[in-house]
Write a protein that holds these residues in place. Sequence first.
Motif, PDB file in Angstrom:
ATOM      1  N   PHE A  64      41.290  49.113  35.830  1.00 44.43           N
ATOM      2  CA  PHE A  64      42.419  49.259  34.966  1.00 44.43           C
ATOM      3  C   PHE A  64      42.581  50.325  33.830  1.00 44.43           C
ATOM      4  CE2 PHE A  64      42.122  44.581  36.050  1.00 44.43           C
ATOM      5  CZ  PHE A  64      43.499  44.353  36.309  1.00 44.43           C
ATOM      6  N   GLY A  65      41.634  50.938  33.475  1.00 43.83           N
ATOM      7  CA  GLY A  65      41.550  52.366  32.651  1.00 43.83           C
ATOM      8  C   GLY A  65      42.579  53.109  33.194  1.00 43.83           C
ATOM      9  N   PRO A  66      42.232  53.717  34.329  1.00 41.31           N
ATOM     10  CA  PRO A  66      43.328  54.729  34.794  1.00 41.31           C
ATOM     11  C   PRO A  66      44.690  54.001  35.065  1.00 41.31           C
ATOM     12  CG  PRO A  66      41.034  54.818  36.087  1.00 41.31           C
ATOM     13  CD  PRO A  66      41.239  53.570  35.041  1.00 41.31           C
ATOM     14  N   ARG A  67      44.842  52.931  35.283  1.00 43.23           N
ATOM     15  CA  ARG A  67      46.109  52.273  35.630  1.00 43.23           C
ATOM     16  C   ARG A  67      47.045  52.234  34.304  1.00 43.23           C
ATOM     17  NH1 ARG A  67      44.980  46.899  38.967  1.00 43.23           N
ATOM     18  NH2 ARG A  67      43.948  47.761  40.748  1.00 43.23           N
ATOM     19  N   MET A  68      46.110  51.736  33.270  1.00 40.85           N
ATOM     20  CA  MET A  68      46.886  51.787  31.842  1.00 40.85           C
ATOM     21  C   MET A  68      47.328  53.235  31.315  1.00 40.85           C
ATOM     22  SD  MET A  68      47.640  50.137  29.148  1.00 40.85           S
ATOM     23  CE  MET A  68      46.828  48.456  28.810  1.00 40.85           C
ATOM     24  N   LEU A  69      46.260  54.188  31.701  1.00 38.30           N
ATOM     25  CA  LEU A  69      46.756  55.647  31.173  1.00 38.30           C
ATOM     26  C   LEU A  69      48.035  56.062  32.063  1.00 38.30           C
ATOM     27  CD1 LEU A  69      43.079  57.192  31.324  1.00 38.30           C
ATOM     28  CD2 LEU A  69      44.652  56.457  29.285  1.00 38.30           C
ATOM     29  N   GLU A  70      48.266  55.542  33.491  1.00 37.82           N
ATOM     30  CA  GLU A  70      49.203  55.991  34.224  1.00 37.82           C
ATOM     31  C   GLU A  70      50.481  55.440  33.717  1.00 37.82           C
ATOM     32  OE1 GLU A  70      48.741  55.239  38.174  1.00 37.82           O
ATOM     33  OE2 GLU A  70      50.368  56.096  39.144  1.00 37.82           O
TER      34      GLU A  70
ATOM     35  N   ARG B 209      54.219  40.480  38.447  1.00 35.75           N
ATOM     36  CA  ARG B 209      53.345  39.445  38.772  1.00 35.75           C
ATOM     37  C   ARG B 209      54.159  37.887  39.412  1.00 35.75           C
ATOM     38  NH1 ARG B 209      50.269  36.053  40.374  1.00 35.75           N
ATOM     39  NH2 ARG B 209      49.210  34.546  38.912  1.00 35.75           N
ATOM     40  N   ILE B 210      55.310  37.891  38.690  1.00 39.47           N
ATOM     41  CA  ILE B 210      56.237  36.586  39.227  1.00 39.47           C
ATOM     42  C   ILE B 210      56.710  36.496  40.689  1.00 39.47           C
ATOM     43  CG2 ILE B 210      58.425  35.416  38.738  1.00 39.47           C
ATOM     44  CD1 ILE B 210      57.709  36.229  35.831  1.00 39.47           C
ATOM     45  N   ILE B 211      56.879  37.940  40.879  1.00 42.56           N
ATOM     46  CA  ILE B 211      57.186  38.022  42.307  1.00 42.56           C
ATOM     47  C   ILE B 211      56.156  37.982  43.267  1.00 42.56           C
ATOM     48  CG2 ILE B 211      58.337  39.730  43.886  1.00 42.56           C
ATOM     49  CD1 ILE B 211      60.001  40.883  41.514  1.00 42.56           C
ATOM     50  N   GLY B 212      55.007  38.017  42.938  1.00 41.10           N
ATOM     51  CA  GLY B 212      53.900  37.725  43.576  1.00 41.10           C
ATOM     52  C   GLY B 212      52.552  38.646  43.666  1.00 41.10           C
ATOM     53  N   LYS B 213      52.522  39.676  42.942  1.00 44.69           N
ATOM     54  CA  LYS B 213      51.264  40.525  42.608  1.00 44.69           C
ATOM     55  C   LYS B 213      50.248  39.414  42.155  1.00 44.69           C
ATOM     56  CE  LYS B 213      52.154  45.532  42.495  1.00 44.69           C
ATOM     57  NZ  LYS B 213      52.101  46.665  41.621  1.00 44.69           N
ATOM     58  N   LYS B 214      48.944  39.519  42.500  1.00 50.04           N
ATOM     59  CA  LYS B 214      47.995  39.082  41.731  1.00 50.04           C
ATOM     60  C   LYS B 214      47.790  39.807  40.554  1.00 50.04           C
ATOM     61  CE  LYS B 214      45.766  37.717  45.943  1.00 50.04           C
ATOM     62  NZ  LYS B 214      45.143  38.188  47.243  1.00 50.04           N
ATOM     63  N   PRO B 215      46.894  39.152  39.591  1.00 46.05           N
ATOM     64  CA  PRO B 215      46.615  39.838  38.222  1.00 46.05           C
ATOM     65  C   PRO B 215      45.849  41.127  38.338  1.00 46.05           C
ATOM     66  CG  PRO B 215      46.483  37.383  38.182  1.00 46.05           C
ATOM     67  CD  PRO B 215      46.938  37.887  39.612  1.00 46.05           C
ATOM     68  N   GLU B 216      44.960  40.989  39.409  1.00 45.94           N
ATOM     69  CA  GLU B 216      43.897  42.152  39.596  1.00 45.94           C
ATOM     70  C   GLU B 216      44.625  43.268  40.411  1.00 45.94           C
ATOM     71  OE1 GLU B 216      43.640  39.076  40.852  1.00 45.94           O
ATOM     72  OE2 GLU B 216      43.028  38.958  42.964  1.00 45.94           O
ATOM     73  N   ASP B 217      45.962  43.102  40.775  1.00 45.70           N
ATOM     74  CA  ASP B 217      46.644  44.186  41.176  1.00 45.70           C
ATOM     75  C   ASP B 217      47.564  44.733  40.172  1.00 45.70           C
ATOM     76  OD1 ASP B 217      45.148  44.183  43.589  1.00 45.70           O
ATOM     77  OD2 ASP B 217      46.613  42.583  44.333  1.00 45.70           O
ATOM     78  N   LEU B 218      47.708  44.306  39.082  1.00 43.70           N
ATOM     79  CA  LEU B 218      48.837  44.802  38.010  1.00 43.70           C
ATOM     80  C   LEU B 218      48.223  45.856  37.519  1.00 43.70           C
ATOM     81  CD1 LEU B 218      49.787  41.363  36.333  1.00 43.70           C
ATOM     82  CD2 LEU B 218      51.108  42.340  38.141  1.00 43.70           C
ATOM     83  N   ALA B 219      49.189  46.795  36.639  1.00 41.72           N
ATOM     84  CA  ALA B 219      48.695  47.786  36.135  1.00 41.72           C
ATOM     85  C   ALA B 219      48.044  47.756  34.783  1.00 41.72           C
ATOM     86  CB  ALA B 219      49.800  48.822  35.763  1.00 41.72           C
ATOM     87  N   ILE B 220      48.463  46.424  34.111  1.00 44.52           N
ATOM     88  CA  ILE B 220      47.755  46.042  32.780  1.00 44.52           C
ATOM     89  C   ILE B 220      46.939  44.714  32.923  1.00 44.52           C
ATOM     90  CG2 ILE B 220      48.422  45.414  30.696  1.00 44.52           C
ATOM     91  CD1 ILE B 220      50.887  47.121  30.598  1.00 44.52           C
ATOM     92  N   PRO B 221      45.624  44.802  32.592  1.00 41.20           N
ATOM     93  CA  PRO B 221      44.807  43.754  32.762  1.00 41.20           C
ATOM     94  C   PRO B 221      45.272  42.363  32.095  1.00 41.20           C
ATOM     95  CG  PRO B 221      43.882  45.146  31.377  1.00 41.20           C
ATOM     96  CD  PRO B 221      44.939  45.582  31.687  1.00 41.20           C
TER      97      PRO B 221
END
Length: 428
Positions: free
Chosen positions: A93-99, A381-393
Amino acid sequence: MSLHSNQSFWTKTAVSYQVPEQLTESISADVTIIGAGITGLRTALELASVNINVVVIDSHEPGWGASGRTGGQVNPLAHTVPEKVIKQLGDTFGPRMLESYVNSGYELFNLIKKHNIQCDAVQNGWIRGAHSQSSVKDLEEMQKGWAGYGLDISFIEGKKLHNLIGSTAYDVATNVASGGCIQPLSYSRELARVAVAKGAQIFGNSAVKSVSSKGKEWQVITEKGSITSQWVVFCTNGYTDDTLKGLKQTIIPLVSVQAVTRPLTKSEYASILPNGHTLADTRRVIYYSRKDNHDRLLFGSLGMSEHCNGSDKKRLHAGLKTVFPQLTPDDLESYWGGRLAFTEDLLPHIHEPAPGILAGLGYNGRGVAMSTVMGRILSERIIGKKPEDLAIPTTKFKSFSFHRFHKIGVYSAIKAYEMRDAFDIRFR
Ligand SMILES: Cc1cc2nc3c(=O)[nH]c(=O)nc-3n(C[C@H](O)[C@H](O)[C@H](O)COP(=O)(O)OP(=O)(O)OC[C@H]3O[C@@H](n4cnc5c(N)ncnc54)[C@H](O)[C@@H]3O)c2cc1C
């Protein structure tokens, strides 16, 4: 003239907008969004764009909260160095947050272009001036760290900087080229317009009183109506109340205050921030400013009262004299304030405390770009991504200790930080 806290100078120049009607009946939807600021409206826009039946509810109207009162500065940068963000969030999640931060300016301005959003958008860079020698070191660390992750951040110094600001208040600064500014109330109203055009429904003047489970769905009760939906998304940031137990305690609502000058003369307007940059500094009790697209300068800082009380005005007067000594407090015409949300780790958070309940908040005063990003992520998230695949934890609620006493804490912190800012060693 002091404007009432639900008004800002932006109301005078914003695109016109028909305030949405109150919810007065019981309806159902796929998703209910509580809060019609940038976070909620971007979420709604994205969901409506893929034909999800979404309803946005606000106790006032779109842009009433921080989104319509902000400085409107697009600041694509977190408060800490990237290494610290990685340490806090880990290697996924660190690099995703930065991005997310690095791209946030581009995401906002691209969204504006895509939907032809009329909000006086200017992407000419965000300057952050060093107020002391020690803060130059901070700027160096931030510049090095964030440039390493792809942010278009560079140094500007001396005469060149003075010319870009129209003042000699800072000798060293960084510039983030993808930063800029918008008319924030227009941006909020236009997000609402586009979301409605895509099929979203928006209701104003409809404070949410409670949210409770109803079979496999949730029922949101407002003053005069109700909505039943599979998802309920809290986008209430600094205005978060007790509707969702525990959410309010995860943030400290801080007040930011602003003032706007009289119309400047043509030469004053041309000499201050001549290229349309926005300006902030490294003070703990920050000074920030920008011009509108017509003839005025806006100047802001932290404060204690949403009505911008006497000591808040004093701080703004002192700040204006420091940063733009060519202007005086008599040049300030109106004042206002609003609430932002401060989080313990200085990063935004997503929470999902029960299936179907989501919240996204905590931009720590740099939310114009990041709330735009957050809305997209909540919709994913609502459309279907799992929490672990989101850019923010997605994190559990973590309450501030002594949250009940936050007002005293904030008052003491502002006083102490002001003293530290004043005592910082001046480098010239
Ligand atoms: C004065 C000021 C200046 C700022 N300047 C900048 C800046 O220059 N750059 C920057 O990046 N950031 C800035 N910020 C921060 C930025 O404005 C916010 O982070 C951002 O607007 C948050 O958007 P939001 O949609 O999450 O929340 P908000 O815009 O605050 O919206 C929350 C909404 O929730 C609604 N609500 C709350 N509870 C309920 C309920 N029970 N029922 C129904 N509705 C409810 C409220 O009515 C409100 O409209 C500033 C903030 C302030 C206050």
